[in-house]
Design a protein around this motif. Structure first.
Motif, mmCIF file in Angstrom:
data_model
loop_
_atom_site.group_PDB
_atom_site.id
_atom_site.type_symbol
_atom_site.label_atom_id
_atom_site.label_comp_id
_atom_site.label_asym_id
_atom_site.label_seq_id
_atom_site.Cartn_x
_atom_site.Cartn_y
_atom_site.Cartn_z
ATOM 1 N N ASP A 90 60.867 37.948 68.852
ATOM 2 C CA ASP A 90 59.604 38.657 68.615
ATOM 3 C C ASP A 90 59.552 39.973 69.385
ATOM 4 O O ASP A 90 58.610 40.754 69.236
ATOM 5 C CB ASP A 90 58.415 37.784 69.022
ATOM 6 N N THR A 91 60.544 40.217 70.226
ATOM 7 C CA THR A 91 60.580 41.446 71.006
ATOM 8 C C THR A 91 60.647 42.660 70.094
ATOM 9 O O THR A 91 61.525 42.757 69.233
ATOM 10 C CB THR A 91 61.798 41.434 71.955
ATOM 11 N N ALA A 92 59.702 43.564 70.268
ATOM 12 C CA ALA A 92 59.620 44.759 69.418
ATOM 13 C C ALA A 92 58.452 45.620 69.884
ATOM 14 O O ALA A 92 57.641 45.192 70.711
ATOM 15 C CB ALA A 92 59.418 44.378 67.953
ATOM 16 N N VAL A 93 58.373 46.794 69.325
ATOM 17 C CA VAL A 93 57.160 47.601 69.437
ATOM 18 C C VAL A 93 56.253 47.191 68.281
ATOM 19 O O VAL A 93 56.690 47.171 67.120
ATOM 20 C CB VAL A 93 57.454 49.104 69.377
ATOM 21 N N TYR A 94 55.026 46.860 68.591
ATOM 22 C CA TYR A 94 54.071 46.403 67.596
ATOM 23 C C TYR A 94 53.092 47.528 67.271
ATOM 24 O O TYR A 94 52.524 48.145 68.187
ATOM 25 C CB TYR A 94 53.319 45.179 68.103
ATOM 26 N N TYR A 95 52.922 47.748 65.973
ATOM 27 C CA TYR A 95 52.066 48.822 65.483
ATOM 28 C C TYR A 95 50.908 48.260 64.672
ATOM 29 O O TYR A 95 51.093 47.364 63.847
ATOM 30 C CB TYR A 95 52.848 49.778 64.593
ATOM 31 N N CYS A 96 49.768 48.837 64.867
ATOM 32 C CA CYS A 96 48.583 48.572 64.069
ATOM 33 C C CYS A 96 48.492 49.671 63.009
ATOM 34 O O CYS A 96 48.810 50.835 63.289
ATOM 35 C CB CYS A 96 47.378 48.604 64.997
ATOM 36 N N ALA A 97 48.067 49.298 61.805
ATOM 37 C CA ALA A 97 47.982 50.290 60.741
ATOM 38 C C ALA A 97 46.800 49.993 59.828
ATOM 39 O O ALA A 97 46.374 48.836 59.705
ATOM 40 C CB ALA A 97 49.275 50.301 59.925
ATOM 41 N N ALA A 98 46.298 51.035 59.198
ATOM 42 C CA ALA A 98 45.158 50.912 58.290
ATOM 43 C C ALA A 98 45.537 51.431 56.908
ATOM 44 O O ALA A 98 46.232 52.443 56.787
ATOM 45 C CB ALA A 98 43.969 51.704 58.827
ATOM 46 N N THR A 99 45.075 50.732 55.893
ATOM 47 C CA THR A 99 45.353 51.144 54.524
ATOM 48 C C THR A 99 44.071 51.212 53.718
ATOM 49 O O THR A 99 43.165 50.398 53.911
ATOM 50 C CB THR A 99 46.340 50.191 53.837
ATOM 51 N N SER A 100 44.011 52.176 52.804
ATOM 52 C CA SER A 100 42.877 52.276 51.898
ATOM 53 C C SER A 100 43.130 51.489 50.606
ATOM 54 O O SER A 100 42.238 51.396 49.763
ATOM 55 C CB SER A 100 42.583 53.741 51.572
ATOM 56 N N SER A 101 44.302 50.916 50.483
ATOM 57 C CA SER A 101 44.626 50.159 49.284
ATOM 58 C C SER A 101 43.810 48.871 49.221
ATOM 59 O O SER A 101 43.673 48.164 50.216
ATOM 60 C CB SER A 101 46.110 49.806 49.258
#
Length: 126
Positions: A90-101
Motif C-alpha cells: 500500500d506504500t505510495a503517494v495518495y492523491y485526492c481528486a474531484a470529477t464533474s462526471s
C-alpha cells in the motif's frame, strides 16, 4: 474551481491503520464525485476508491476492498479514506481528486478527474 489538500499520511507498520483526509475549497464540492488514487515509485497512478457526490455510492479497487473505506462530509467539504490492515504494497503517494462526471463508470479512471491535490505519502513497513 476546486482546490484539494490531503493530510494524514505517514509511516506505519504492516497491519496498522491510517485515516487520510482531503479538504476541499470551492462552491461545487457537493456536486463532485471524489476519488482517491495512489502512485508508487516507478508505477502508474492507480485507482483506490471513489464516492458519489451524495456519498450513497462507493467503488473500490479489488486490492483494497474490505480494508479501505471512503466517506465524505459535504457540510465540511471533506472526503476521507480510512485504511485498515495496511500492507507494504500500500506504500505510495495518495492523491485526492474531484470529477464533474456524473457517470460512475468513469470514476475509476484518472483521466476523468478535473482537480487534484498535491498528495500525501503513506509508507508501510513490514
Amino acid at each position: 474551481q476546486v482546490q484539494l489538500v490531503e493530510s494524514g499520511g505517514g509511516l506505519v507498520q504492516s497491519g496498522d491503520s491510517l485515516r487520510l483526509s482531503c479538504a476541499a475549497s470551492g462552491r461545487t464540492f457537493s456536486r463532485n464525485a471524489m476519488g482517491w488514487f495512489r502512485q508508487a515509485p516507478g508505477k502508474e497512478r492507480e485507482f483506490v476508491a471513489c464516492i458519489s457526490s451524495s456519498g450513497s455510492v462507493q467503488y473500490y479497487a479489488d486490492s483494497v476492498k474490505g480494508r479501505f473505506t471512503i466517506s465524505r462530509d459535504n457540510a465540511k467539504s471533506a472526503v476521507y479514506l480510512q485504511m485498515n490492515s495496511l500492507k507494504p504494497e500500500d506504500t505510495a503517494v495518495y492523491y485526492c481528486a474531484a470529477t464533474s462526471s456524473v457517470y460512475g463508470s468513469t470514476w475509476s479512471s484518472p483521466f476523468h478527474y478535473d482537480y487534484w491535490g498535491q498528495g500525501t505519502q503513506v509508507t508501510v513497513s513490514s
